[in-house]
Design a protein around this motif. Structure first.
Motif, mmCIF file in Angstrom:
data_model
loop_
_atom_site.group_PDB
_atom_site.id
_atom_site.type_symbol
_atom_site.label_atom_id
_atom_site.label_comp_id
_atom_site.label_asym_id
_atom_site.label_seq_id
_atom_site.Cartn_x
_atom_site.Cartn_y
_atom_site.Cartn_z
ATOM 1 N N MET A 1 0.827 -1.205 0.000
ATOM 2 C CA MET A 1 0.000 0.000 0.000
ATOM 3 C C MET A 1 0.863 1.257 0.000
ATOM 4 S SD MET A 1 -1.368 -0.303 3.922
ATOM 5 C CE MET A 1 -0.222 -0.331 5.313
ATOM 6 N N ALA A 2 2.108 1.152 0.500
ATOM 7 C CA ALA A 2 2.988 2.317 0.520
ATOM 8 C C ALA A 2 3.603 2.574 -0.848
ATOM 9 C CB ALA A 2 4.081 2.129 1.571
ATOM 10 N N ALA A 3 4.070 1.504 -1.521
ATOM 11 C CA ALA A 3 4.786 1.669 -2.790
ATOM 12 C C ALA A 3 3.856 1.854 -3.976
ATOM 13 C CB ALA A 3 5.693 0.461 -3.025
ATOM 14 N N ASN A 4 2.652 1.267 -3.910
ATOM 15 C CA ASN A 4 1.756 1.303 -5.069
ATOM 16 C C ASN A 4 0.297 1.332 -4.614
ATOM 17 O OD1 ASN A 4 1.205 1.265 -7.875
ATOM 18 N ND2 ASN A 4 0.866 -0.948 -7.821
ATOM 19 N N PRO A 5 -0.114 2.399 -3.942
ATOM 20 C CA PRO A 5 -1.486 2.450 -3.419
ATOM 21 C C PRO A 5 -2.522 2.567 -4.534
ATOM 22 C CG PRO A 5 -0.421 4.579 -3.143
ATOM 23 C CD PRO A 5 0.639 3.635 -3.646
ATOM 24 N N SER A 6 -3.664 1.902 -4.351
ATOM 25 C CA SER A 6 -4.732 1.964 -5.356
ATOM 26 C C SER A 6 -5.500 3.278 -5.287
ATOM 27 C CB SER A 6 -5.687 0.782 -5.183
ATOM 28 O OG SER A 6 -5.059 -0.416 -5.565
ATOM 29 N N LEU A 7 -5.792 3.747 -4.067
ATOM 30 C CA LEU A 7 -6.419 5.057 -3.856
ATOM 31 C C LEU A 7 -7.718 5.224 -4.643
ATOM 32 C CD1 LEU A 7 -3.180 7.263 -3.991
ATOM 33 C CD2 LEU A 7 -4.423 6.537 -1.953
ATOM 34 N N TRP A 8 -8.488 4.140 -4.775
ATOM 35 C CA TRP A 8 -9.770 4.162 -5.487
ATOM 36 C C TRP A 8 -9.609 4.660 -6.927
ATOM 37 C CZ3 TRP A 8 -13.236 1.216 -3.490
ATOM 38 C CH2 TRP A 8 -13.344 1.068 -2.096
ATOM 39 N N ASN A 9 -8.489 4.324 -7.539
ATOM 40 C CA ASN A 9 -8.243 4.654 -8.943
ATOM 41 C C ASN A 9 -8.497 3.393 -9.767
ATOM 42 O OD1 ASN A 9 -7.233 5.203 -11.477
ATOM 43 N ND2 ASN A 9 -5.216 5.860 -10.785
ATOM 44 N N PRO A 10 -9.511 3.381 -10.649
ATOM 45 C CA PRO A 10 -9.843 2.153 -11.385
ATOM 46 C C PRO A 10 -8.718 1.652 -12.281
ATOM 47 C CG PRO A 10 -11.057 4.034 -12.263
ATOM 48 C CD PRO A 10 -10.435 4.485 -10.977
ATOM 49 N N GLN A 11 -7.766 2.524 -12.634
ATOM 50 C CA GLN A 11 -6.624 2.072 -13.419
ATOM 51 C C GLN A 11 -5.689 1.183 -12.597
ATOM 52 O OE1 GLN A 11 -6.340 2.548 -16.757
ATOM 53 N NE2 GLN A 11 -8.412 3.364 -16.454
ATOM 54 N N LYS A 12 -5.935 1.134 -11.282
ATOM 55 C CA LYS A 12 -5.125 0.283 -10.412
ATOM 56 C C LYS A 12 -5.958 -0.834 -9.795
ATOM 57 C CE LYS A 12 -1.289 3.325 -9.353
ATOM 58 N NZ LYS A 12 -0.372 3.809 -8.296
ATOM 59 N N ASN A 13 -7.006 -1.262 -10.516
ATOM 60 C CA ASN A 13 -7.762 -2.425 -10.065
ATOM 61 C C ASN A 13 -6.839 -3.639 -9.955
ATOM 62 O OD1 ASN A 13 -10.135 -1.014 -9.931
ATOM 63 N ND2 ASN A 13 -11.080 -1.951 -11.731
#
Length: 462
Positions: A332-344
């Motif tokens: 979650m620190a290096a690559n958080p999704s942050l409710w961004n659908p491009q990071k599903n």
């Protein structure tokens, strides 16, 4: 090696120490520890004498000589062994500083040469092997043997060279000099056990062989571009997966949703038979595994209950003061999704409409140990959008710490909620409960059964 003694004349201010003379070698080999003798004058107590090695105006190494008064001091300065540097001039800076922090410096010229060792020693768990110079290649060494294993973790030892030389080790996944005995080089080749093969190393370029090309399940990745390489291929459930050719694989995050560790360096592919995209990310050090339909990422097929199911997350039903990075793969620190659908993130399809994702508290999932802060995740049918979400029924929760399957274990750890600010785009979320810690490094298994409506969510601890 020749050496020289120098007398120094300087314009010295009051309260400034003086370097009366110094002696060192004029020519040295990389890897040497060269002697430096310094005579210091000065009325005030000294602080330190520092010797610094420069090459092309770049500081390469330095040493400190404890000093408290005027006199003669002796030290040795390591001439570093660095790849791809040609023979040529360098400089040693000598700095003398007193207790008042006034100082004097001089620059001493020196000629540096890369040694041509008579041999190197390949050190393995099976014994030591002598590496001989390769004719016509002045810095290359090799040994050919029927090594006991085609995976050969080894160090390469250089012998002392010349009057001031040191023995030292080459090692590490990215090879460097002065390695420790734990920094082995992971040589590897595809051969029958006991077959003859050659191990080589170049002491100028630090190039070595053999290494396997990076591969996943026996399928080689193409060349990496911007730290990314991708393969798209068919895989079978329970297929044996080898991860070869990644020299620092011990530092990579291995996705437990898709890959089960066999304990012998290989893995079992947990997802059902099908086509998958495997993205090797050298920067984030993980394999992103995603199901495909033809040449595209797979969306969920609500009729056949197949295809892809995708997870996203971040802040749950309560923001609070904790960092917003609360869900992400590989961390979650290096690559958080942050409710961004491009990071599903893809769940592993296990068959019969059942999907699973394994998240490690404190790594992929916020611990929920800060009052007023929660993490939430939602489940979607589209690979890169929130257009179609799953209605949820939380049929198996966890209680207390560590999580128990019944309320007798304590207070609930997860709840079915609505996201704050509708960041999940109307999708219901599985949210943690504020200030009820999940416990660092515990693996939480979220299983989604899509055969029922609403989809049934079961949460267990592995």
């Amino acid at each position: 090696m020749s050496s020289a003694v120098y007398a120094c004349k300087e314009d010295i201010q009051i309260d400034t120490p003086s370097i009366a003379s110094y002696q060192t070698v004029e020519v040295a080999y990389m890897g040497d520890s060269i002697p430096v003798d310094i005579t210091v004058d000065g009325a005030y107590p000294l602080n330190t004498i520092k010797t610094t090695f420069f090459r092309n105006d770049e500081r390469i190494a330095e040493g400190i000589i404890p000093a408290n008064k005027a006199g003669i001091y002796h030290s040795k300065l390591l001439v570093p062994f660095i790849k791809d540097i040609a023979d040529g001039p360098a400089e040693i800076q000598i700095m003398v500083k007193n207790k008042n922090f006034n100082y004097t410096t001089i620059m001493v010229p020196i000629q540096i040469t890369r040694p041509k060792f008579p041999y190197l020693t390949l050190k393995t768990a099976y014994g030591d092997y002598k590496m001989e110079p390769v004719p016509g290649e002045p810095y290359k060494y090799a040994v050919t043997e029927a090594f006991p294993n085609t995976k050969l973790n080894a160090l390469i030892e250089a012998p002392p060279y010349g009057k001031n030389g040191n023995s030292f080790l080459f090692g590490g996944a990215t090879i460097s000099a002065y390695a420790t005995n734990k920094d082995s080089i992971p040589f590897q080749i595809v051969r029958a056990p006991g077959s003859t093969f050659t191990v080589s190393f170049d002491t100028r370029s630090f190039e070595a062989a053999p290494f396997l090309k990076p591969s996943f399940g026996g399928i080689e990745f193409p060349n990496f571009a911007n730290n990314i390489a991708v393969i798209e291929a068919e895989f079978k459930q329970n297929q044996l997966i080898g991860l070869d050719g990644i020299v620092d694989i011990a530092n990579w995050w291995i996705n437990p949703s898709f890959l089960s560790n066999n304990g012998d360096g290989t893995y079992k592919f947990r997802a059902i038979d099908g086509k998958y995209r495997i993205t090797a990310d050298q920067a984030l050090k993980y394999f992103k595994i995603e199901p495909m339909a033809g040449d595209a990422l797979a969306n969920f097929d609500p009729v056949r209950k197949t295809g892809g199911v995708w997870v996203n997350g971040g802040i749950g039903d309560s923001d609070g003061s904790a960092p917003k990075e609360r869900f992400g793969i590989p961390s979650m620190a290096a690559n958080p999704s942050l409710w961004n659908p491009q990071k599903n993130v893809a769940m592993a399809p296990l068959g019969n409409g059942v999907y699973q994702i394994k998240l490690i508290a404190g790594q992929n999932l916020f611990l929920s140990n800060v009052s007023g802060s929660t993490v939430g995740i939602s489940f979607y049918q589209n690979s890169r959008s929130f257009d179609n979400y799953f209605a949820l029924n939380l049929v198996q929760n966890l209680y207390g710490s560590p999580g128990q399957p019944t309320s007798a274990g304590g207070t609930t750890r997860f709840e079915l909620k609505t996201s704050i600010g509708n960041v999940s785009k109307d999708a219901p979320i599985i949210s943690t409960v504020s200030n009820r810690t999940l416990g660092a490094n515990r693996t939480y298994v979220f299983t989604l059964d899509t055969k029922v409506s609403p989809a049934a969510v079961t949460i267990t601890l592995e």
